[in-house]
Motif scaffolding. Structure first.
Motif, PDB file in Angstrom:
ATOM      1  N   LYS B  16     -10.949   7.557  -1.197  1.00  0.00           N
ATOM      2  CA  LYS B  16     -10.573   8.904  -0.775  1.00  0.00           C
ATOM      3  C   LYS B  16      -9.064   9.099  -0.968  1.00  0.00           C
ATOM      4  CE  LYS B  16      -9.847   8.934   3.504  1.00  0.00           C
ATOM      5  NZ  LYS B  16     -10.018   8.837   4.946  1.00  0.00           N
ATOM      6  N   PHE B 131      -5.763   8.409   7.804  1.00  0.00           N
ATOM      7  CA  PHE B 131      -4.786   7.316   7.865  1.00  0.00           C
ATOM      8  C   PHE B 131      -4.926   6.370   6.674  1.00  0.00           C
ATOM      9  CE2 PHE B 131      -3.536   3.009   9.034  1.00  0.00           C
ATOM     10  CZ  PHE B 131      -2.201   3.251   9.307  1.00  0.00           C
ATOM     11  N   SER B 132      -3.816   6.040   6.112  1.00  0.00           N
ATOM     12  CA  SER B 132      -3.789   5.044   5.045  1.00  0.00           C
ATOM     13  C   SER B 132      -2.546   4.199   5.272  1.00  0.00           C
ATOM     14  CB  SER B 132      -3.717   5.744   3.699  1.00  0.00           C
ATOM     15  OG  SER B 132      -2.959   4.996   2.796  1.00  0.00           O
ATOM     16  N   VAL B 133      -2.743   2.903   5.252  1.00  0.00           N
ATOM     17  CA  VAL B 133      -1.613   2.016   5.492  1.00  0.00           C
ATOM     18  C   VAL B 133      -0.536   2.226   4.431  1.00  0.00           C
ATOM     19  CG1 VAL B 133      -2.351  -0.018   4.227  1.00  0.00           C
ATOM     20  CG2 VAL B 133      -1.071  -0.299   6.285  1.00  0.00           C
ATOM     21  N   GLN B 134      -1.021   2.561   3.224  1.00  0.00           N
ATOM     22  CA  GLN B 134      -0.098   2.827   2.113  1.00  0.00           C
ATOM     23  C   GLN B 134       0.871   3.961   2.461  1.00  0.00           C
ATOM     24  OE1 GLN B 134      -0.566   1.214  -0.818  1.00  0.00           O
ATOM     25  NE2 GLN B 134       0.968   2.268  -2.041  1.00  0.00           N
ATOM     26  N   VAL B 137       3.167   2.954   5.362  1.00  0.00           N
ATOM     27  CA  VAL B 137       4.249   2.067   4.916  1.00  0.00           C
ATOM     28  C   VAL B 137       5.333   2.890   4.217  1.00  0.00           C
ATOM     29  CG1 VAL B 137       4.825   0.266   3.223  1.00  0.00           C
ATOM     30  CG2 VAL B 137       2.871  -0.028   4.723  1.00  0.00           C
ATOM     31  N   LEU B 154       2.296  -0.870  12.934  1.00  0.00           N
ATOM     32  CA  LEU B 154       1.325  -1.114  11.871  1.00  0.00           C
ATOM     33  C   LEU B 154       0.097  -1.827  12.436  1.00  0.00           C
ATOM     34  CD1 LEU B 154       0.648  -1.069   8.828  1.00  0.00           C
ATOM     35  CD2 LEU B 154       1.786  -3.253   8.631  1.00  0.00           C
ATOM     36  N   ARG B 158      -3.723  -0.396  12.481  1.00  0.00           N
ATOM     37  CA  ARG B 158      -4.793  -1.176  11.860  1.00  0.00           C
ATOM     38  C   ARG B 158      -5.829  -1.585  12.908  1.00  0.00           C
ATOM     39  NH1 ARG B 158      -8.256  -3.580  10.899  1.00  0.00           N
ATOM     40  NH2 ARG B 158      -8.802  -5.096   9.285  1.00  0.00           N
TER      41      ARG B 158
END
Lengths: 499, 285
Positions: B16, B131-134, B137, B154, B158
């Protein structure tokens, strides 16, 4: 590459040291296996090598450890720049939300240029057959696929030393074979490997050195270069006189040739599945697409197949934890004379609630299956409520004795070791007197001694008429206990076991 | 086995891709929550709630949205029940017109904090569902957040989806033992429910949080000053358009709020007393 001299470590608040005078050397491009029974100090040694001890775990660290030019103890970020780690439980290690992000994460923080990140991520994904899952959420893939994702991330990061804690615990035999090949490729590229594992067979031809630990001490240190007539270190290990006393697994394991369920000569079925259709949502692919099979009574049926084919989903459907999109799951009633584990209901078409009452399911995650203050209370809590107090107490004493937990009966279940917890969860499942017992990877991370106890009791259960479904990639366990196999493939491919 | 070279384009993967940049979503949340604090009338708060609800619907996670709203409704009803019950009790114990007027004032203004929380819930849920960690970050990189703040944040982000997964597994495990954990069991068997949920959840979550922190450090997360990105974050035309729309609508609502007649203050409250003091005698109501 790695030099350890008289390495000792004492966890805070522990009476005995977890590592005592451990010494070894490892050259660049060599592979070392650290093995031994549960609680021998393998994981502690791994934590010293990846810098978690003493940076994260405080305690008394003694001796000399040098990795490349780094003298330990060294700051964690300096160690992590050279040492990649694969932990036993992939859920605890994945930081990102998609597969590709996870593989790229460490590279981003190493400030690798974007084009190089993309190249390395592509290589790593292809190496582990994860390219098709690149954009998939890490929550929508199987445990085995998560394990492969973690391995791919470590490989992509390009560490000089890779330490792995039970890397094959969730991998299928095919993926395990691929991992062995990958280890050989990494060695050729000069990567030094330190592997902690109970499973030994897959490392044949990969290892250069081997350490056997017991109570934190080195019991045996074997090197292939000085080995007899170029023998593999595993063969040298198995020829040692004390090998049988260390509670380890076999060094030679082959995939057992098991008959497929539903073929002529199979015993009476205990469970039948007809035209099963299931998918998690309308947008997702079918996991089961007109699946039919039967599970024989009084036998252990092994559910095998690649990672992510829906083995655990099948277990959840059988237990009544998931509702099939369509199709029928029926429990065939057995008479008291035929079995000590009759189905509690005479009706074959059971409701999900009735299926849950007749089934015991040992899940992969131990922590979420233990609730009480003591081991004894945990077993009492698992007994069917229809049983009287005397019968419950008798059953508790019996299973405590059978699983060697009597001396631990007053301990808190969460204070037990991994192997003890696994035995307790299995005992709780058997306390329920189920007509169908489902075990999902019951021996991942277990040493040979504990694995053989689980296998022995599983055999005893089916000998008394119980039906067991065993989801496992553990070939050694399969070769000991499995009677039949039910092979699950991706839904778009034809499945064995289909009538 | 190990491929020597491979082409990989993260933008072409099945995953996505959020239509908006994560920084846009964070800015929208900041603007909406700040403006909502200023708004106090039913009309402006309802307008803000409706607009942010449309924004939330863009995530197309209808089941989660319905669940969140049901939870909000449950909390509202629970609070209403407690306030109503305690007001009846106070009026019984301390009879008098003043007390009666104060309690009815409390009930009249009861809905305002809940109306305020709806826009905030909508924008925060929208971030959570995309939400995307990418992206996270990238955002943290751009604001140069220090490591001692970055790693816990973070790990927390997560941790939330993992925690949801653990709850699902726990629910299955408890059901296999012949028990059900839910609202009914919490009322009928509170101690048993706590035992069946709290013990494994606490043990599992502590272990998870510890392991995730270790994993973050072992990946050197937070150690580099200028980490690179697999996918470059870019403000696109849509981001600028949505941000401009948010600012304009927020300004319009603030102007509307300023021109609305002020609501009647509750007698006995600090603001009511101060308004009485500041007004010349003879004008007070």
């Amino acid at each position: 590459m790695i030099t350890a001299e008289n390495l000792s470590y004492h966890y805070p608040f522990c009476d005995a040291p977890s590592l005592a005078d451990v010494s070894f050397t490892l050259e660049k491009g060599e592979a070392l296996l650290v093995t031994g029974a549960s609680g021998c100090g393998k994981s502690t040694l791994l934590r010293t090598l990846n810098g978690l001890i003493p940076n994260h775990f405080k305690g008394k660290f003694e001796g000399r450890l040098k990795v490349l030019d780094l003298e330990f103890p060294a700051p964690l970020d300096e160690v992590s720049a050279h040492v990649g780690t694969v932990l036993q439980n992939p859920e605890d290690q994945i930081m990102a939300t998609t597969v590709q992000e996870e593989v790229a994460l460490a590279l981003e923080w190493q400030c690798v240029p974007q084009d190089e990140i993309r190249r390395r991520v592509g290589v790593a994904l292809n190496s582990f057959d994860l390219a098709r899952l690149a954009g998939r959420s890490v929550f929508n893939i199987s445990s085995g696929e998560r394990q492969k994702c973690v391995l791919a991330a470590v490989m992509a990061a390009g560490a000089d030393v890779v330490v792995m804690d039970e890397p094959t615990a969730n991998l299928s035999p095919e993926a395990t074979e691929d991992l062995a090949k990958l280890c050989l490729t990494l060695k050729i590229h000069g990567v030094t490997l330190v592997i902690v594992d109970h499973r030994l067979y897959w490392l044949r031809g990969v290892l250069d050195r081997l350490l056997v630990l017991s109570d934190g001490k080195v019991m045996a240190s074997i090197a292939s270069k000085g080995g007899r007539n170029g023998q593999d270190v595993l063969d040298i290990l198995s020829s040692l006189p004390d090998f049988a006393t260390w509670g380890m697994r076999s060094v030679n394991v082959s995939c057992p040739a098991l008959p497929t369920v539903g073929k002529a000569g199979s015993p009476q079925p205990a469970v039948t599945i007809r035209d099963l259709y299931f998918r998690y949502s309308k947008k997702s692919e079918w996991l089961y697409n007109g699946f039919s099979t039967s599970i024989p009574r009084g036998a252990v049926t092994a559910v095998v197949g690649a990672n992510g084919t829906g083995k655990t989903t099948l277990a959840r459907l059988l237990c009544g934890l998931l509702k099939p999109t369509s199709g029928e799951i029926a429990f065939v009633a057995a008479s008291q004379a035929d079995s000590a584990h009759p189905c509690a209901s005479d009706s074959s078409a059971l409701t999900p609630h009735q299926r849950r009452a007749n089934t015991a399911f040992v899940m992969q995650q131990m922590d979420i299956q233990l609730y009480m203050r003591t081991v004894e209370e945990e077993l009492i809590f698992s007994a069917p409520r229809r049983l009287g107090r005397a019968a419950r107490c008798a059953d508790v004493a019996h299973w405590l004795d059978v699983f060697g937990l009597t001396h631990l009966k007053d301990r808190h279940p969460h204070s037990l070791s991994g192997g003890e917890k696994q035995r307790l969860v299995m005992a709780c499942a058997l306390m329920k007197r189920p007509s169908l017992l489902i075990l999902d990877e019951p021996t991942s991370g277990l040493d040979g001694r504990n694995m053989r106890i689980i296998a022995r009791e599983l055999k005893a259960y089916t000998a008394s008429g119980g039906t067991a479904l065993l989801i496992t990639h553990d070939l050694e366990l399969l070769s000991i206990v499995a009677d039949f196999k039910l092979e699950i493939a991706h839904a778009e491919h034809p499945m064995e076991g289909v009538d | 086995m190990l491929a020597l070279s491979a082409k990989f384009d993260p933008d072409s993967t099945v995953g996505k891709r959020d239509a908006l940049d994560i920084r846009t979503r964070l800015l929208i949340s900041l603007v909406v929550t700040s403006v909502t604090l200023y708004l106090s009338s039913n009309a402006t708060l309802a307008a803000m709630s409706a607009l942010t609800f449309c924004y939330l619907l863009q995530t197309r996670r209808y089941a989660v949205i319905v669940a969140a709203y049901l939870l909000m409704l449950l909390m509202t009803l629970l609070s209403l029940g407690i306030i109503y019950g305690s007001s009846r009790l106070f009026m019984l114990l301390l009879p008098g017109e003043g007390m009666s007027r104060m309690m009815s004032g409390v009930l009249d203004n009861f809905h305002t904090p809940f109306l305020r929380s709806i826009p905030s819930m909508n924008v925060l849920l929208s971030i959570g569902l995309n939400f995307s960690v990418q992206g996270f970050v990238g955002t943290m990189k751009s604001v140069r957040m220090p490591r001692f703040l970055f790693i816990p944040l973070l790990v927390f982000c997560r941790f939330v989806p993992e925690f949801v997964d653990v709850i699902r597994q726990l629910r299955d495990a408890v059901r296999m033992r012949g028990f059900a954990v839910g609202f009914g069991s919490a009322i009928l068997h509170p101690f048993q429910t706590i035992r069946l949920t709290a013990v494994p959840l606490v043990v599992r979550t502590l272990r998870m949080a510890d392991n995730l922190s270790m994993a973050a450090e072992m990946k050197r997360v937070g150690y580099a000053k200028h980490p690179t990105q697999l996918r470059t974050l870019r403000f696109r035309h849509l981001d600028f358009a949505v941000l401009a729309f948010t600012v304009l609508v927020s300004a319009a609502l603030c102007i509307w709020e300023a021109h609305l007649p002020k609501p009647k203050r509750m007698p006995g409250t600090r603001s009511a007393r101060s308004s009485q003091i500041s007004q010349p005698s003879g004008i007070t109501k």
